[in-house]
Write an enzyme that holds these catalytic residues in place. Sequence first.
Site: not given
Lengths: 398, 398
Positions: A150, A176, A187, A271, A393, A398
């Site tokens: 992702t 992932k 997790t 991230e 994040n 969007t």
Amino acid sequence: MIKEIAGGVAVPHGFRADGVSCGIKKNGKDLAIISSEVKARAAALFTTNKLQAAPLKITQKHLRNGIAQAVIINSGNANSATGEEGLRDARKMAKLTAVKLGIKESDVLVSSTGIIGKKLPMDKIKAGIEKLLPRGGINGSRKVAEAIMTTDTLPKEVAVTIKVGGEKITVGAVAKGAGMVSPHLATMLSFITTDALITPAALSYVLRKSVETSFNMITIDGDMSTNDMVVILANGLAGNKEITMKDLVKFQDAITFVTSSLAKMIVKNAEGATKFVTVKVKNAPNLNAAKMASLAIAKSNLVKAALYGCDPNWGRIISALGSSGININSKKIDIYIGGVIVAQNGVMTEFNSQMVKKKMTQRTFTILVDIKIGNEEATAWTCDLSEDYVRINSSYST
Amino acid sequence: MIKEIAGGVAVPHGFRADGVSCGIKKNGKDLAIISSEVKARAAALFTTNKLQAAPLKITQKHLRNGIAQAVIINSGNANSATGEEGLRDARKMAKLTAVKLGIKESDVLVSSTGIIGKKLPMDKIKAGIEKLLPRGGINGSRKVAEAIMTTDTLPKEVAVTIKVGGEKITVGAVAKGAGMVSPHLATMLSFITTDALITPAALSYVLRKSVETSFNMITIDGDMSTNDMVVILANGLAGNKEITMKDLVKFQDAITFVTSSLAKMIVKNAEGATKFVTVKVKNAPNLNAAKMASLAIAKSNLVKAALYGCDPNWGRIISALGSSGININSKKIDIYIGGVIVAQNGVMTEFNSQMVKKKMTQRTFTILVDIKIGNEEATAWTCDLSEDYVRINSSYST
């Protein structure tokens, strides 16, 4: 002896895999399959989030007999908080996959990852399943690793071989991660395949034990997903004598190697992360206390922001330790950052701040906390909290 | 009727306050005093962090008899993880203050906030205590509110009057917050003064009850400090008939008004925050479940990053709700953002995404989650997670 080899889930005997793009995500692969020539013994662990996504419910149902033959996975949409329609869609994914492979619907497991709360685009998934062409070998594995990503920027896969009773056994896996990663059972997503012949009880035991020290000991943001699962399939094609609880050590080591490798890859590719930090707590009164303490430090936003800023602010480490809930003696805490002792017996040492800062500019280092009241230890892995984490994040949907 | 008036801790009868700069921080005031003409009944709540800082230990000791006459507070240094020397320093702060005011050392409470792990500069503090000139009125209060700030950018104070049995009672308070704020009992520093005459039991009860719905229901980063305390002093100079448990409602309302006002100010002025968001969970099976659910949502890094990005990603809200540990029915969850329903009975509504985004660009709005399985509700207050939060906290000690 554990030997690492190239590839992932499609390198053990009789496993095949593929990944394609079917248009759920704007770019890149988003649909993957892992299948076995023959029915496999299967075990799994799931998120402890009370609001489990639809695919988890279908997978749990299909796993009740401990048998599976394929897993169908999509990224870009979690099929979570999607109500009855979500359940129907997850069931349909299993059915379409079963028809495609000519196997039983109840032998297909389903997994999804991505945004929560949106309906699955079933037309795209249907067309995607038709496109899938599972193949054995390195190439098929890589496609799966890519298709389940992702916000990950790197595919995560690992494979190893071991010898058990003179026979070679292969284990392969993909995972992932990237965000919404917190240690409560499984997790993230991870799929493990092996050609070992193993009793169902031993398979469950090994999976749970390896997850406890790997996927359950990583944290990125402390958020717990509705979709996490770890699945292991063992198809028995290696030709070994069935592994029982008695001679399990070697196999356990191989699975733990695989899950630990993937857990670390997840944190390294988190991230916005610029650092991979090992948090070790030693001489705790018991194993659970060691885990709670190391995870409390690894989870602290303030510790993680200090890691990002290469700031040897050990007061945040000791504060996080104190908030962990475990019993500690404030006069017996030693803290090391990158091998340098910064606090001894609970108070600051005269450490060279510039030297510690320099250690902290490295991509990888260790925080060691010695609480000196027992002899158990635990290791957690974490990353830093960066401005990029916030950037990624603040606009995910969007 | 609660009437809000100007000022803070030095407006109730017989209270005085001052704040000065003594050089602990690079800039600004960093030492404050609150004192009463006469001995006051006192109650306090402390952080549940196992590694409580030295001043908390001294304050707890001095509070054993339920009496206090002054509080000495410094910012810029938490006197935490400072060992035996830290305890000696906290004791010395009490002693110097007692000598200065001509009162008993055991009637002085001590509080510190700032960086953890560094020794207090006692020479500076000693010189600072000599400079303090406590005065009654608005001006003295403001100086305290300024002197206890760390990364706060605004002073936080509030005062109210109420009538109890025909007599006017005044309550004043100051607080500091900004970071390392998580709801476990007292979660920052706050000092409350009142001229009410009240039984010690009632005073303790009122403080605890008001903290439960105010300071315990805010979260900034989920990190728990070693130094948090909330102290209330009641000196009885208002001339009222002693407030007992029977006629406590009015007084409770006044204290809750004061602590709630300060709690909200803390969140509004949180590190890096651009938004103040109320998270209300209603129709929970019990009060504790309502609190756990609202705090789980308020604490989630991913929810907070979405708030920052004005992203109506309600999937993160439902995921945080699921991770809270409370029992929920996935088919009975309604979610409203800024008054707009975005999910009904657990699935997405056809909401106007642009309209919700616009609501989220406002500085203040509410997330309402109706879980429809009981009739208890709770409200938590949170802020967004911004790039500035990371920036501020990546270089706090250096």
